[in-house]
Design an enzyme around this catalytic site. Structure first.
Site, short mmCIF file in Angstrom:
data_model
loop_
_atom_site.label_atom_id
_atom_site.label_comp_id
_atom_site.label_asym_id
_atom_site.label_seq_id
_atom_site.Cartn_x
_atom_site.Cartn_y
_atom_site.Cartn_z
N ASN A 7 0.87 -1.17 0.00
CA ASN A 7 0.00 0.00 0.00
C ASN A 7 0.91 1.22 0.00
O ASN A 7 1.57 1.51 0.99
CB ASN A 7 -0.89 -0.03 1.25
N ARG A 93 -2.81 -2.42 -3.18
CA ARG A 93 -4.08 -1.77 -2.88
C ARG A 93 -4.18 -0.53 -3.77
O ARG A 93 -3.32 0.33 -3.78
CB ARG A 93 -4.10 -1.34 -1.41
N HIS A 182 -13.57 1.38 0.71
CA HIS A 182 -13.43 0.37 1.78
C HIS A 182 -13.99 -0.99 1.33
O HIS A 182 -14.37 -1.82 2.16
CB HIS A 182 -14.22 0.77 3.05
N ARG A 243 -13.12 14.15 7.93
CA ARG A 243 -13.97 14.43 6.77
C ARG A 243 -15.40 14.69 7.21
O ARG A 243 -15.92 14.02 8.10
CB ARG A 243 -13.97 13.26 5.79
N GLU A 385 -7.83 -6.32 5.84
CA GLU A 385 -7.78 -5.98 4.42
C GLU A 385 -6.54 -6.56 3.75
O GLU A 385 -6.59 -6.98 2.60
CB GLU A 385 -7.81 -4.45 4.25
#
Ligand code: ADP
Length: 402
Positions: A7, A93, A182, A243, A385
Site C-alpha cells: 500500500n 491496494r 473500503h 472528513r 484488508e
C-alpha cells in the site's frame, strides 16, 4: 511460497508478507520519508509463537524503487523471502478502479494506463498507488503484480443507488456517480459474517459498518453490495475523523461566496479540517470519549458520529427489507463498546438488541454481542484488508494461469 501486499503513499510503502497457502503473516513493515535523507524502515517479523522481532533502519532512499530494493534486502537477510522467485505475486491496494475494474486484476501496461486515466477521480490516492506499482514492476520484473481496488466490491450497486440526480451528461462525460470505498473490508467482513452465521454469502443480508478514521456503511444483499455511504469520493456519508461526510451541496457555493475561498481550499477543509476534528478539535475517538463527559464540543462530536451511523442503519434496513446481521469493524467499530452501544440504542424495535455485558467484554477476531433472542444478530469482526488482498492476489494469479 510467499505473497506480498503493498500500500503506497506518496513517500511511503506499507507492506506485509504472507506465507502461502495458509496466509500466515510473516512480516509487516513501513518505509517512510522516501525521497529524503532520513528515510526509515521499520519491520516486524512475526514468529510462529505469536511474538515479534522488530528492527528499524535509517538510510537515504531516493524513490520507491530504492524502497523496494531495501525491503527486499531486509527480507532476504531475515530469511522471510530468501529469493524473489519465492513470490507468487505482489498485491497492490489501489483506491479507485472506476467502472473499469470490477475485480482484482493482473497488472500489465494497459492496466497501468487505465489506472492513470482514473487519476482525476482519485487525485489524492491513485498517483501514489501507481508510483508503487511502477516501481514494483521495475524491481520485481518476473513477479505477477495484481491490483485490488477499494471500489470493486461496490460495482454491484443498482443504477438507482449509484446515480446522482444531476444532468445525465455528467455521468456519461465526467463519470459522476457513486463508487464507494473500503470495498475490501466490507467484502472481507461480510464473508466472515456469513461463515460465522453458518450460511452461504449468497443467502445473507448484512449492514456492514467500517468505522475507523475513514468510515463507511454498506448494505449487502445476498452477498453483494447494493448501497454504500461513500460516493464519488470518500468524502460522502458518515462523520469521519477529519472528513465532513454528508452536507448540503449548496454549502460550497454559499461559503465560496461569503469567504472568497477557492474550490481547492474548500476541498482541503472538508477533507482534513472537518468531521470530528472540525466539531471538537480532536479526531481520535478514544480522546473524544474520554473528554465527552465534561466537554460539550467533544460530546457533540460523539453524538453526531453515532446519530449519523444510526440514520444510515435505518435507511439500509429499508433498502434490504430483511437484515440477518449488523457488523461492526474498523478501529472504532472493533474497539469501542461505548460507540456500538450508542449507535444501537433505540433500534430494538428494528430487531437490533445488544447485550451490554457481551458488548463490554467482547474480544477476538469475531464476537456476537446481541441478545440471544434478537432477530438481527450484531457482530464485531476484526477486519483484515491485507490478508484479503493477499487472498485475492493469489486467486487472480491462478485464474490468469501464471
Ligand atoms: P484508519 O481508517 O486510519 O485505518 P483505524 O481503523 O485504525 O483507522 O481506526 C482509527 C480510529 O479508531 C481512531 O479514531 C481511534 O481513536 C479509534 N480507536 C481505536 N481504539 C479505540 C478504542 N479502544 N476506543 C475508541 N476508539 C478507538
Amino acid at each position: 511460497m510467499r505473497v506480498a501486499v503493498i500500500n503506497c503513499g506518496s513517500s511511503s510503502i506499507k507492506y506485509e508478507v504472507f506465507n502461502t497457502p495458509d496466509l500466515a503473516m510473516l512480516a509487516t513493515g513501513l518505509i517512510e520519508k522516501i525521497g529524503g535523507s532520513e528515510s526509515c524502515l521499520r519491520q516486524r517479523k512475526c514468529r510462529a509463537d505469536g511474538t515479534f522481532k522488530e528492527q528499524s533502519h535509517t538510510k537515504p532512499l531516493a524513490d520507491h524503487y530504492e524502497g523496494f530494493e531495501f525491503m527486499a534486502s531486509v527480507n532476504k537477510e531475515d530469511r522471510i523471502v530468501k529469493d524473489d522467485s519465492e513470490l507468487v505475486g505482489i498485491g497492490h491496494r489501489v483506491v479507485h478502479g472506476g467502472e473499469v475494474f470490477r475485480e482484482p486484476t493482473v497488472i500489465d501496461q494497459e492496466v497501468v494506463a487505465a489506472i492513470r486515466r482514473l487519476i482525476p477521480l482519485a487525485p489524492l490516492h491513485n498517483p501514489s498507488n501507481l508510483l508503487g506499482i511502477e516501481a514494483a514492476m521495475a524491481r520485481f520484473p518476473g513477479i505477477p503484480q495484481v491490483a485490488v481496488f477499494d471500489t470493486a466490491f461496490h460495482q454491484t450497486l443498482p443504477p438507482w443507488a449509484f446515480h446522482y440526480a444531476v444532468p445525465s451528461a455528467w455521468y456519461t462525460e465526467y463519470h459522476v456517480r457513486k463508487y464507494g470505498f473500503h470495498g475490501t473490508s466490507h467484502f472481507y467482513v461480510s464473508r466472515e459474517a456469513a461463515q460465522h452465521l453458518g450460511k452461504e454469502p449468497e443467502s445473507v443480508n448484512l449492514i456492514t459498518l467500517h468505522l475507523g478514521n475513514g468510515a463507511s456503511v454498506a448494505a449487502v444483499q445476498r452477498g453483494v453490495s447494493v448501497d454504500t455511504s461513500m460516493g464519488l469520493t470518500p468524502l460522502e456519508g458518515l462523520v469521519m475523523g477529519t472528513r465532513s461526510g454528508d452536507i448540503d451541496p449548496a454549502l460550497h457555493f454559499y461559503l465560496m461566496r461569503q469567504t472568497g475561498m477557492s474550490a481547492d481550499e474548500l476541498e482541503k477543509f472538508l477533507n482534513s479540517q472537518s468531521g470530528l476534528k472540525g466539531v471538537c478539535g480532536l479526531n481520535d475517538m478514544r480522546e473524544i470519549i474520554d473528554r465527552a463527559e465534561g466537554d460539550a464540543r467533544a460530546a457533540l462530536a460523539l453524538d453526531m458520529f453515532c446519530y449519523r451511523v444510526k440514520k444510515y442503519i435505518g435507511s439500509y434496513i429499508a433498502v434490504l427489507g430483511r437484515v440477518d446481521a449488523l457488523v461492526f469493524t474498523g478501529g472504532i467499530g472493533e474497539n469501542s463498546a461505548t460507540v456500538r452501544s450508542r449507535i444501537c440504542s433505540g433500534l430494538e424495535r428494528m430487531g437490533i438488541i445488544v447485550d451490554e455485558q457481551r458488548n463490554a467484554t467482547c474480544s477476538g477476531n469475531i464476537a456476537s454481542i446481541h441478545e440471544e433472542s434478537a432477530p438481527v444478530k450484531t457482530l464485531v469482526i476484526r477486519t483484515d484488508e491485507e490478508r484479503e488482498i493477499a487472498r485475492q492476489t493469489i486467486h487472480a494469479v491462478k485464474k490468469a494461469g501464471l
